[in-house]
Scaffold this active site. Sequence first.
Site: not given
Ligand code: SAJ
Length: 415
Positions: A213, A267
């Site tokens: 994870k 996360c």
């Molecule tokens: N973000 C960017 N650029 C991107 C993608 C995301 O700047 O290309 C930013 C988002 O705006 C946000 C942050 O990253 O601020 C996190 O967003 P996210 O959509 O990447 O992830 P979370 O935190 O909503 O959910 C993640 C997910 N993990 C992965 O994709 C590996 C989810 O599957 C997990 O269950 C979750 O963390 C968790 O609970 O750990």
Amino acid sequence: MARFDKSICVLGLGYIGLPTASLLATRGYTVLGVDVDSRVVGAVQAGNLHFHEPDLDILVASAVGSGQLTADHVPAPADIYIIAVPTPFADDHAPDMSHVEAATRALAAHLRPGNLVILESTSPVGTTERIAGWIGEERPDLGPDVTRSDARIFLAHSPERVLPGRVLQELVVNDRIVGGIDTASAEAGAAFYRTFTTGTVFTTRARTAELSKLAENAFRDVNIAYANELSLICDRLGVNVWELIQLANRHPRVNILQPGPGVGGHCIAVDPWFIVHSAPEQSRLIQTAREVNDAKPRWVIDQVRSAADRFKDPVIACLGLAFKANIDDLRESPALAITAALAEECSAKILAVEPFVDECPASLSALLNVEFVGVDEALDRADILLLLVDHDRFKLIEREQLARKVLIDTRGVFR
Ligand code: SAJ
């Protein structure tokens, strides 16, 4: 609908615990949801939500309405216990496991031989073993090793991996990893998840499940850091980063993520530190990625401040406060932090806009130069538009509404 004669106690009714409890209840399990926060317990007892997640309101109302889901402050005897409490970090980035420990000690009193305990909270490597130790301390009658005696319990870690905004779909379709404290525990956990998921369920050791994870979220963090670093390089070299990434991603083996104002949520911005904390010498890349992403909000603030210097009494509209698109979650949100910092550092009027939230967040309402307004009013009044979140609502903004305004688009909505 299948009815299961097993009862489940879910500890923690947050972003993971409540959807999980509701889903299990609508699948025929008898579920008790437990939370230490009486507002949360009250909301769930009334069949209501205390946060926004698409379609979850319908699921909770149905689970509570059918009598299959109830809520309380304390655990009760059950066949299966799921721990889904927060695992934040302290100021020095050390994991704070106090909620997991408290939940474990609270449920330990009710354990009976044959029970299954599953940790879903994202946790540092070794946590499942520590849970076994805490249970052993609370329940010496279960034997010196809770998983070895005849009166044994089963103990596993199955990290939640659902994406906020898509929780209900992903709870069902995602593959699951179940790491047991021993093989029998992994198998018992896997058998349980197979009753309500359609993804493949993989069994492994608890330590491997814990690190998997953390590795998934660190992978995403490192890749976002790469995109954020590219955005700084592009700014220096006069290249449009959005066009650059779009073109580079036409390569069959390249998939660069999107830059933004920083990385938020509970996360991705947190979990990599659990790896760094437990293996600091070996995790240089992961640590640097965290630093790159954490530095991005300051870069955005400085850009806005230099744009504001060109106006006498600038009005700055901050479009979006959530940590990412189409959710109401403000936890660890770079957009919120940037808006607050601008209000504190500039004499400008700040118009804060967040269509997913009804009231001005407390951290902004105390600042006298902040007004919480709707999108249209912000577009009318602002000199500088700072796009911080790529909510669908903002994608509807017409190009003409941007005329004669300085646009700083951290998400590439108007690329
Ligand atoms: N973000 C960017 N650029 C991107 C993608 C995301 O700047 O290309 C930013 C988002 O705006 C946000 C942050 O990253 O601020 C996190 O967003 P996210 O959509 O990447 O992830 P979370 O935190 O909503 O959910 C993640 C997910 N993990 C992965 O994709 C590996 C989810 O599957 C997990 O269950 C979750 O963390 C968790 O609970 O750990």
